[in-house]
Design a protein around this motif. Structure first.
Motif, PDB file in Angstrom:
ATOM      1  N   LEU A   1     -27.794 -59.231 -76.510  1.00  0.00           N
ATOM      2  CA  LEU A   1     -28.340 -58.035 -77.138  1.00  0.00           C
ATOM      3  C   LEU A   1     -27.966 -56.819 -76.306  1.00  0.00           C
ATOM      4  O   LEU A   1     -28.127 -56.821 -75.089  1.00  0.00           O
TER       5      LEU A   1
ATOM      6  N   ILE B   1     -25.997 -56.656 -81.487  1.00  0.00           N
ATOM      7  CA  ILE B   1     -25.639 -57.967 -80.945  1.00  0.00           C
ATOM      8  C   ILE B   1     -24.135 -58.047 -80.718  1.00  0.00           C
ATOM      9  O   ILE B   1     -23.340 -57.714 -81.596  1.00  0.00           O
TER      10      ILE B   1
ATOM     11  N   SER C   1     -29.424 -57.278 -86.381  1.00  0.00           N
ATOM     12  CA  SER C   1     -29.497 -57.266 -84.917  1.00  0.00           C
ATOM     13  C   SER C   1     -30.766 -57.930 -84.403  1.00  0.00           C
ATOM     14  O   SER C   1     -31.082 -57.819 -83.219  1.00  0.00           O
TER      15      SER C   1
END
Length: 293
Positions: free
Chosen positions: A171, A180, A202
């Protein structure tokens, strides 16, 4: 410490691919498409690559030819023409949950040994790689005036020795926007074949990302007699092992700070194409497919 592959330009440009894609995923579009110079191809049969092929992932998937991919990275991402040598194709909507795949030019440094992954300090080495990434991006954030930092591994670096592939996902915080960064590479007789994966969301879990990445890897097939298990005495041997490959994929020098080339490319991107940083992948698709907002 071991050294990375000698082809620094390859490593640096690949880092640029990831950063460019991450940048596009962060903010609202601010420009409109003028023309459609691209001809997306329906992905309905295996896509031939330099050292293998990739099977179709979904009925909605399309890809750009190498020529169109080259045009895109120059026109939309501000790359120099030489950057085209680092990618083969760009694929959109490959599978459910996957926005974009970047099929990168295979590494040709030779057969990669996995012995260094057996070392008792493998976890410690991965921690060093992470620390170097954090340090490097902290320095780069200051240069760009933007907050760019890796937050955590979502999928811890994984090497599947039996099936000869590696992958990870982490992340990233890009000026407050979670993104990501997922990457996989398939090892073969001549080196390895990297694939950058851009998820639609994400907020995926480790299990979701793992399934997504592994499904993509399983769709790739090496050429006949060119798989990792086809190694023969006399084949070229890479200067680094699997840990060194991981470092190069992440974008750092093994055991050292992030390469200066990595910084230079980020800074050049910010200076030469700063307005493109605000263009998300959704807009990019509209440009490619000739759609209106």
């Amino acid at each position: 410490m071991k050294i990375l592959f000698k082809n620094n330009n390859f490593r640096d440009n690949i880092a640029f691919v990831a950063i460019a894609i991450l940048a596009f995923a962060t903010e609202p579009a601010i420009v409109e498409a003028q023309n459609n110079p691209y001809s997306p191809i329906n992905f309905t049969k295996p896509l031939s690559l330099s050292r293998g092929n990739l099977s179709p992932g979904s009925q909605n998937s399309v890809y750009l030819s190498h020529k169109d991919s080259c045009t895109l990275v120059q026109a939309e991402w501000g790359w120099e023409p030489t950057g085209c040598d680092t990618i083969e194709h760009i694929v959109f909507d490959y599978r459910s949950g996957i926005d974009t795949l970047i099929l990168e030019t295979p590494d040709r440094e030779g057969y990669v040994n996995f012995d260094d992954w057996n070392q008792e300090d493998a976890s410690a080495e991965i921690d060093v790689i992470w620390s170097d990434l954090v340090l490097g991006l902290r320095q780069q954030s200051k240069a760009l005036g933007q907050r760019i930092r890796p937050v955590k591994w979502i999928v811890y670096p994984t090497l599947n020795k039996k099936k000869s592939y590696m992958y990870y996902a982490y992340l990233m915080d890009w000026d407050g926007e979670p993104t990501i960064n997922a990457k996989a590479t398939v090892f073969d007789r001549q080196g390895h074949v990297p694939i950058s994966i851009v998820p639609v969301k994400s907020d995926l879990t480790e299990a979701q990302l793992t399934r997504m990445v592994e499904a993509t890897i399983k769709s790739y097939r090496s050429e006949r007699n060119q798989a990792y298990v086809d190694f023969r005495d006399g084949d070229k041997i890479a200067a680094v092992g699997a840990m060194g490959v991981l470092a190069s994929l992440v974008g750092v020098k093994y055991g050292k700070a992030v390469s200066s080339g990595f910084f230079a490319i980020l800074l050049a991107f910010a200076k030469k194409a700063w307005f493109l940083i605000l263009i998300p992948l959704a807009f990019l698709k509209n440009v490619i497919f000739g759609k209106k907002d």
